[in-house]
Each structure stands twice: as structure tokens, then as C-alpha cells.
Design a protein around this motif. Structure first.
Motif, short mmCIF file in Angstrom:
data_model
loop_
_atom_site.label_atom_id
_atom_site.label_comp_id
_atom_site.label_asym_id
_atom_site.label_seq_id
_atom_site.Cartn_x
_atom_site.Cartn_y
_atom_site.Cartn_z
N TRP A 8 -43.11 -19.48 -12.04
CA TRP A 8 -42.73 -20.63 -12.62
C TRP A 8 -41.69 -21.50 -13.21
CZ3 TRP A 8 -45.89 -24.79 -10.95
CH2 TRP A 8 -47.28 -23.99 -10.74
N ILE A 9 -41.35 -20.46 -13.51
CA ILE A 9 -39.51 -20.69 -13.90
C ILE A 9 -38.72 -20.86 -12.94
CG2 ILE A 9 -37.56 -18.88 -14.85
CD1 ILE A 9 -39.44 -17.92 -16.73
N CYS A 10 -38.83 -19.39 -11.60
CA CYS A 10 -38.12 -19.37 -10.01
C CYS A 10 -38.62 -20.74 -9.49
CB CYS A 10 -38.09 -18.33 -9.54
SG CYS A 10 -37.85 -16.56 -10.28
N TRP A 15 -36.34 -25.29 -7.91
CA TRP A 15 -35.85 -26.89 -6.92
C TRP A 15 -34.53 -28.25 -8.39
CZ3 TRP A 15 -36.73 -27.32 -2.27
CH2 TRP A 15 -37.68 -26.68 -1.48
N THR A 16 -34.93 -26.99 -9.33
CA THR A 16 -34.69 -28.39 -10.05
C THR A 16 -32.94 -28.41 -9.44
OG1 THR A 16 -36.15 -28.21 -11.49
CG2 THR A 16 -33.78 -29.27 -12.13
N ALA A 17 -32.40 -26.93 -9.64
CA ALA A 17 -31.12 -27.25 -10.02
C ALA A 17 -30.43 -26.81 -8.15
CB ALA A 17 -30.48 -25.32 -9.42
N LEU A 50 -45.71 -29.19 -3.40
CA LEU A 50 -45.87 -28.52 -2.21
C LEU A 50 -45.90 -27.23 -1.18
CD1 LEU A 50 -44.18 -30.79 -0.25
CD2 LEU A 50 -46.40 -30.70 0.25
N THR A 51 -44.28 -26.39 -2.20
CA THR A 51 -45.00 -24.98 -2.28
C THR A 51 -45.68 -23.61 -2.99
OG1 THR A 51 -42.97 -24.92 -4.64
CG2 THR A 51 -42.36 -24.98 -1.88
N HIS A 52 -45.87 -24.69 -3.77
CA HIS A 52 -47.20 -24.44 -5.19
C HIS A 52 -48.94 -24.41 -3.81
CE1 HIS A 52 -49.65 -22.44 -7.93
NE2 HIS A 52 -50.41 -23.16 -8.40
N PHE A 53 -48.25 -25.29 -3.44
CA PHE A 53 -49.99 -25.36 -1.88
C PHE A 53 -49.65 -23.89 -0.88
CE2 PHE A 53 -52.00 -27.53 1.58
CZ PHE A 53 -52.47 -27.60 0.95
N TYR A 54 -48.57 -24.28 -0.83
CA TYR A 54 -47.98 -23.38 0.47
C TYR A 54 -48.78 -21.72 -0.12
CZ TYR A 54 -45.51 -20.25 3.88
OH TYR A 54 -45.40 -19.13 3.94
N ARG A 55 -48.78 -21.42 -1.32
CA ARG A 55 -48.87 -19.74 -2.16
C ARG A 55 -50.18 -19.98 -2.77
NH1 ARG A 55 -49.43 -18.72 -7.01
NH2 ARG A 55 -49.22 -17.37 -8.04
N LEU A 56 -51.30 -21.46 -2.86
CA LEU A 56 -52.44 -20.76 -2.17
C LEU A 56 -52.88 -21.15 -1.47
CD1 LEU A 56 -53.28 -23.89 -5.41
CD2 LEU A 56 -52.77 -21.49 -5.73
N ILE A 57 -52.09 -20.68 -0.17
CA ILE A 57 -53.04 -21.29 1.52
C ILE A 57 -52.58 -19.47 1.83
CG2 ILE A 57 -52.94 -21.41 4.12
CD1 ILE A 57 -51.94 -24.66 2.85
N VAL A 58 -51.38 -19.18 1.83
CA VAL A 58 -50.72 -17.64 2.22
C VAL A 58 -51.82 -16.55 0.92
CG1 VAL A 58 -49.06 -15.91 1.67
CG2 VAL A 58 -48.23 -18.45 1.99
N ARG A 59 -52.20 -17.19 -0.57
CA ARG A 59 -53.03 -16.50 -1.34
C ARG A 59 -53.97 -15.63 -0.69
NH1 ARG A 59 -50.15 -13.92 -5.46
NH2 ARG A 59 -52.32 -13.33 -6.71
N GLU A 60 -54.46 -17.14 -0.15
CA GLU A 60 -56.32 -17.68 0.20
C GLU A 60 -56.77 -16.94 1.65
OE1 GLU A 60 -60.20 -18.58 -0.41
OE2 GLU A 60 -58.16 -18.27 -2.26
N GLN A 61 -55.95 -17.28 2.65
CA GLN A 61 -55.88 -16.76 3.75
C GLN A 61 -55.13 -15.28 4.38
OE1 GLN A 61 -57.59 -18.51 6.00
NE2 GLN A 61 -57.96 -19.93 4.07
N ASN A 62 -54.69 -14.43 3.18
CA ASN A 62 -54.31 -13.21 3.48
C ASN A 62 -53.48 -13.14 4.58
OD1 ASN A 62 -54.08 -10.96 1.90
ND2 ASN A 62 -55.75 -10.09 3.15
N TRP A 63 -52.59 -14.30 4.87
CA TRP A 63 -51.16 -14.33 6.03
C TRP A 63 -51.11 -12.81 5.77
CZ3 TRP A 63 -49.20 -19.18 6.43
CH2 TRP A 63 -49.83 -20.57 6.64
N PHE A 121 -37.82 -23.79 4.31
CA PHE A 121 -37.90 -22.39 4.91
C PHE A 121 -36.73 -21.15 4.17
CE2 PHE A 121 -36.00 -19.81 7.72
CZ PHE A 121 -37.31 -19.14 8.38
N MET A 122 -36.06 -21.85 3.12
CA MET A 122 -35.23 -20.17 2.77
C MET A 122 -36.53 -20.43 1.78
SD MET A 122 -31.83 -22.05 2.52
CE MET A 122 -31.60 -20.81 1.42
N TRP A 123 -37.48 -21.43 1.11
CA TRP A 123 -38.71 -20.63 0.20
C TRP A 123 -39.80 -19.98 0.24
CZ3 TRP A 123 -43.24 -21.38 -0.99
CH2 TRP A 123 -43.85 -21.26 -2.81
N VAL A 124 -39.77 -20.92 1.69
CA VAL A 124 -40.95 -20.07 2.01
C VAL A 124 -41.03 -18.88 2.59
CG1 VAL A 124 -42.77 -20.37 4.21
CG2 VAL A 124 -41.89 -22.33 2.80
N LEU A 125 -39.34 -18.41 3.67
CA LEU A 125 -39.25 -17.03 3.14
C LEU A 125 -39.47 -16.25 2.41
CD1 LEU A 125 -38.53 -15.57 6.55
CD2 LEU A 125 -36.31 -16.12 5.86
N SER A 126 -38.60 -16.72 1.86
CA SER A 126 -38.12 -15.71 0.83
C SER A 126 -39.62 -15.58 0.15
CB SER A 126 -37.47 -16.29 -0.49
OG SER A 126 -36.68 -17.08 -0.34
#
Length: 368
Positions: A8-10, A15-17, A50-63, A121-126
Motif C-alpha cells: 500500500w505504501i508503494c 501514483w502520488t509521486a 484500478l491497479t488494486h482491482f488488477y491485483r485482485l484478478i491476478v491473485r484470484e485467477q492465479n495468472w 503497463f509499467m505498474w502491471v508488468l512490475s
């Protein structure tokens, strides 16, 4: 700090920075209103959601468990989709304004989409790469722990085995002594109980001091002497520096038992068993020579089958404990002598005192 807090800090800090730095650039280029500042804060909030929602999908679907090419395709599509959502959210809701923009400057929309997609893309890839590496490391750790657990279980089974034929023969020998020599029969019961106790303790310990193994061999040979009498001779050449070194429990006794069963027992006039230990560098060498014949290479395999847990047990236990650092072989040294050699790394517990040694005079007198 937990991984959740770091995440959450990252998220918020990153995004704030990014968005405030872009707002600072716009401030240098022109006038920025208070509305622009609050709009930037709204962008920060939406990006985090949005990115947190992406994280939930990745973990839920076990990509991360998918093949790499499928993960790459999902990362590209996700980056473009999230970039498109952010672009649309930053355009006016008025359809007339949107229509005029597309007519006059159509490339602006795609430039904004590309800009947001790059950030997303940078966030998703990282995140995906991090999660993928973490998943692989966890899987490797679990594999190693499982392999270690299996090896430990297998080693315990191997350590807990005891040849029932030896117990049967020892009891018969003791029974014969009950009427002939009660004191010797009593001593035989004590020796058999010592061997059985060491066998039970072997299930709890990976290694023991060599002197404990030699004491077990002493008890075993004393019992066998009752059966074979003058047909069995024993000889020991023990380096005092080796007696406190660690060896697998019941291993030496197993090999001596194998030497008698497949060597001395088959010899018409009996035979001998010789145990030698010495240090060479960081390894302790244990040699067991005995009367016997290995006519062919496949006779060793037959001997393994016949000995039940003898030679095969020894090879397997050494491999589980030391891997490639331990060596074991059995071969025909001369026409009527077989030699088994064990080489294991030195693992000393306690301090060896110079000049200390075990007395094998009693053992030699009993078995010679």
C-alpha cells in the motif's frame, strides 16, 4: 514491516509521486487552478483502485501459474485496457466536445491513451513479474521442503530396520547357553538388549559417534561367537582420532552382519572379519574385510537382495545423508577376501582428546 503494508505504501506513494510530478510540470508550463489539483488527487485515487482491482484478478485467477506467453498477453491487454479507462475518465463527458476533439485533433486522444497505457503497463508488468518470481520461489521452497521431508521419512525407515534373522539366531544361541553356561547366557541377553536399544535409538538420530557403533559391533560379534566359536575371528584397527566422529547409526553393524552372513557362514572352515578406520583429509574411511567371494558383478546385486536391508540400505542412507560427498563400494580384494569401503565427511561433535582411545583387547579376545 509486512508485505501488505509495503504494497500500500508503494501503491499510494508511487501514483502520488507520478501524478503530482506531472502536475508540477504543467505548473511550470502554465497556470494551474485549484480544480486541477483536486482532479489530480482524483486521478491518484482512481489509479490506485484500478491497479488494486488488477491485483485482485491476478491473485484470484492465479495468472502466475499460466505459461509465460499467456501471462505476457494478459499483461499487454491489461495495460492497454487500464490506460484506456484512465484516458476516458480524463476527457469531458460532453459528447459534442469529444466529437469536435476527434475531428480537429484525433491524435491527441491516442497520445493520451499511449501515455496512460505506458504508466499502467509499467505498474502491471512490475507487479506481475514480482508476483511471478515470488510464486516460483515459494514453489521451489515447497518442493525442497517436500523433498527433504520425504528423504527424512525414508531415512527414518531405513534406520529403523533390523534383520529379524539375526534376532532369531541370537535368541537360539542364548537359549543353548542357558543350561550350559548361565552367566554367558545372561551376558548374551545384555548384549542383545544393547543392540536392540541402539536400533530403536537409531530411528531418532541421523548420526552417532563411531565408538557407539563399534560397541554395537562388539556386542553383535560376541553373540555370533557363541554360534561360530573358533570359526569366527575378528580383528580391529581403529584410529583413535576417528572414534568421536559421526557415522550413520547401525550402519557398521549392518555391514559386519552382512560380512558374516555372506562370507564367514559360507566358508567351510570359517573366516575372519576385519574393521579398519582412519582419517584422510576431511573424510573418515571405514574398511570392512571379510572371508568371501564375489565371483561376478551381478553377484553383488544378488547379495543386496539376499541381505534385505544390508548393502542397499547402506548405499541409500549414505546418499540421503551426504549426497555425493559419501562413497560406498564392495569388491573382491583377493581370491578369498571381500572388502567394503565407506568414505564419509568428518562431522565431529565434542572435542577429541589426544591420546584417548577405546580398548579393543576384550573384543579381540572374545572373537579371535
Amino acid at each position: 514491516m509486512t508485505k501488505k503494508r509495503i504494497y500500500w505504501i508503494c501503491q499510494v506513494g508511487g501514483w502520488t509521486a507520478l501524478i503530482l510530478s506531472e502536475l508540477a510540470i504543467y505548473t511550470l508550463e502554465g497556470e494551474v487552478t485549484t480544480g486541477d489539483f483536486f482532479f489530480a488527487l482524483a486521478n491518484i485515487l482512481v489509479c490506485v483502485l484500478l491497479t488494486h482491482f488488477y491485483r485482485l484478478i491476478v491473485r484470484e485467477q492465479n495468472w502466475v501459474s499460466l505459461p509465460v506467453y499467456q501471462i505476457a498477453l494478459r499483461v499487454i491487454i491489461s495495460g492497454l485496457s487500464l490506460g484506456l479507462l484512465m484516458t476516458l475518465m480524463n476527457y469531458p463527458i460532453d459528447l459534442k466536445v469529444l466529437k469536435d476533439t476527434f475531428k480537429s485533433q484525433p491524435y491527441i486522444f491516442f497520445a493520451d491513451w499511449l501515455s496512460w497505457s505506458k504508466s499502467m503497463f509499467m505498474w502491471v508488468l512490475s507487479y506481475t513479474v514480482y508476483h511471478y518470481v515470488e510464486h516460483k520461489l515459494d514453489a521451489e521452497i515447497e518442493r525442497i521442503l517436500l523433498k527433504t521431508s520425504i528423504k527424512e521419512s525414508e531415512a527414518k525407515v531405513l534406520r529403523s530396520q533390523l534383520n529379524p534373522h539375526f534376532v532369531f539366531n541370537a535368541l537360539n544361541s542364548i537359549r543353548a547357553l542357558v543350561s550350559e553356561d548361565p552367566s554367558k547366557a545372561q551376558q548374551g541377553v545384555t548384549q542383545l538388549s544393547n543392540i536392540l536399544r541402539n536400533s530403536l535409538l537409531a530411528d531418532r538420530r541421523k548420526t552417532v559417534e563411531l565408538r557407539e557403533e563399534l560397541k554395537t559391533v562388539e556386542d553383535y560379534l560376541s553373540l555370533e561367537k557363541v554360534r561360530y566359536e573358533e570359526r569366527l575371528k575378528a580383528d580391529f584397527h581403529i584410529d583413535p582420532k576417528t572414534v568421536y566422529l559421526q557415522v550413520p547409526p547401525m550402519m557398521l553393524q549392518t555391514l559386519v552382519e552382512n560380512a558374516i552372513k555372506h562370507g564367514v557362514q559360507k566358508a567351510m572352515s570359517g573366516g575372519f572379519v576385519q574393521v579398519t578406520t582412519f582419517l584422510e583429509g576431511d573424510y573418515v574411511h571405514i574398511h570392512i574385510r571379510n572371508t568371501g567371494v564375489l565371483a561376478k558383478k551381478d553377484s553383488i546385486d544378488k547379495q543386496k537382495e539376499a541381505s534385505g536391508f544390508g548393502l542397499e540400505n547402506t548405499e541409500r542412507r549414505l546418499h540421503l545423508l551426504y549426497g555425493e560427498d559419501a562413497k560406498f563400494r564392495i569388491f573382491q580384494e583377493s581370491e578369498e577376501v571381500v572388502r567394503a569401503e565407506i568414505i564419509v565427511p568428518t562431522q565431529t561433535e565434542g572435542v577429541f582428546k589426544s591420546g584417548s582411545s577405546l580398548s579393543f583387547s576384550k573384543l579381540t579376545s572374545q572373537t579371535s
